[in-house]
Write an enzyme that holds these catalytic residues in place. Structure first.
Site, mmCIF file in Angstrom:
data_model
loop_
_atom_site.group_PDB
_atom_site.id
_atom_site.type_symbol
_atom_site.label_atom_id
_atom_site.label_comp_id
_atom_site.label_asym_id
_atom_site.label_seq_id
_atom_site.Cartn_x
_atom_site.Cartn_y
_atom_site.Cartn_z
ATOM 1 N N ASP A 32 34.223 -5.841 -7.805
ATOM 2 C CA ASP A 32 34.281 -4.280 -8.497
ATOM 3 C C ASP A 32 35.063 -4.799 -9.924
ATOM 4 O O ASP A 32 35.467 -5.949 -10.084
ATOM 5 C CB ASP A 32 35.099 -3.530 -7.559
ATOM 6 C CG ASP A 32 35.450 -2.159 -8.460
ATOM 7 O OD1 ASP A 32 34.718 -1.541 -9.053
ATOM 8 O OD2 ASP A 32 36.666 -1.796 -8.343
ATOM 9 N N ASP A 34 37.252 -2.215 -12.376
ATOM 10 C CA ASP A 34 38.469 -1.398 -12.424
ATOM 11 C C ASP A 34 39.524 -1.720 -11.463
ATOM 12 O O ASP A 34 38.948 -1.351 -10.026
ATOM 13 C CB ASP A 34 38.319 0.075 -12.528
ATOM 14 C CG ASP A 34 37.372 0.404 -13.797
ATOM 15 O OD1 ASP A 34 37.148 -0.551 -14.493
ATOM 16 O OD2 ASP A 34 37.012 1.580 -13.935
ATOM 17 N N ASP A 162 38.755 -2.367 -4.502
ATOM 18 C CA ASP A 162 40.277 -1.792 -4.461
ATOM 19 C C ASP A 162 40.209 -0.295 -3.823
ATOM 20 O O ASP A 162 41.332 0.359 -3.598
ATOM 21 C CB ASP A 162 41.005 -1.833 -5.882
ATOM 22 C CG ASP A 162 40.398 -0.869 -6.664
ATOM 23 O OD1 ASP A 162 41.418 0.232 -7.387
ATOM 24 O OD2 ASP A 162 39.338 -0.784 -7.125
#
Length: 202
Positions: A32, A34, A162
C-alpha cells in the site's frame, strides 16, 4: 501532517535472516502507499507541482510541493525496496486506493533509491516490476488484476497495508501484514514469517 510521525530509521541489516535461512520467499510482495510506504495521505497533503529538493538525489530523498511542504518515504523503505527489487524470484507491486494515481506515480518517479549492489533501481517507481494498481475501490480488485497480469497465485503474495478492512484480501488467499508505523525491517521480517506460517513452510 497525518496520523503519527515516522519512526527513526533502523540500521539496515547487511543480510536479513529471512534472506539466508533457505526457506521460500513470497513470489510477489505488494505494498500500500499512504501510511505504509510513506507517512502521509497522497490525496490530502501534497499540493502539485512537485519537485525533488536540491541535493536530494540519493536516499533519503525528499520532495517539496508548491507550499514548501516536504515528503519522503518511511526511513527504512528505500533500502527495503532496493533489496527486494534485487531478489531474482520475488517481484514488487503497489495496491493503493488513492484517487490521485498520477500524483502517486510522480512521487514514485521523483523519490530515489540508492544504486546499491546488483544494479537496483534508482527510482522508487522502477522497483515495482509487477505494476502499480492505484485507484479507488476494493483491494480485492487490485489483487485480481495483479494475479491476472503476473500469473502469480494469491497464496504466493504478501501484502503490507495499514488499514484493517483491507484484510478482506485474505479471503483470496493473500497473506496481509497489518502495519502500524509504516514499512520497516521488523515488519518485513514479521510479514515473511506470517506468510511462511500461512503457507506451511515455516
Amino acid at each position: 501532517m497525518g496520523k503519527r510521525p515516522p519512526p527513526p530509521p533502523a540500521p539496515p541489516p547487511t543480510l536479513p535472516p529471512w534472506l539466508h535461512d533457505n526457506l521460500p520467499l513470497p513470489r510477489l510482495i505488494v505494498l500500500d502507499l499512504d501510511y505504509t510506504l510513506w507517512p502521509f495521505y497522497s490525496d490530502i497533503h501534497p499540493s502539485p507541482p512537485l519537485r525533488l529538493l536540491p541535493g536530494s538525489a540519493a536516499p533519503p530523498t525528499t520532495v517539496a510541493d508548491r507550499n514548501g511542504e516536504h515528503f519522503a518515504l518511511y526511513p527504512d523503505a528505500p533500502a527495503i525496496l532496493r533489496l527486494v527489487a534485487s531478489l531474482p524470484a520475488t517481484r514488487l507491486a503497489v495496491a493503493s486506493k488513492s484517487p490521485v494515481g498520477d500524483l502517486c506515480r510522480e512521487l514514485l518517479k521523483l523519490l530515489r533509491l540508492s544504486a546499491g549492489l546488483g544494479g537496483a533501481p534508482k527510482r522508487a517507481f522502477d522497483a515495482f516490476d509487477a505494476g502499480l494498481e492505484i485507484y479507488e475501490g476494493s483491494k480485492m480488485r487490485h489483487f485480481e488484476v495483479l494475479a491476472k497480469r503476473t500469473g502469480i497465485a494469491f497464496a504466493d503474495m504478501l501484502f503490507f497495508d495499514d488499514e484493517r478492512p483491507n484484510l478482506e484480501v485474505e479471503k483470496l488467499g493473500v497473506t496481509m501484514r497489518l502495519v502500524r508505523d509504516g514499512l520497516t525491517w521488523a515488519e518485513v521480517e514479521r510479514g515473511v514469517a506470517q506468510w511462511r506460517e500461512n503457507t506451511g513452510v515455516a
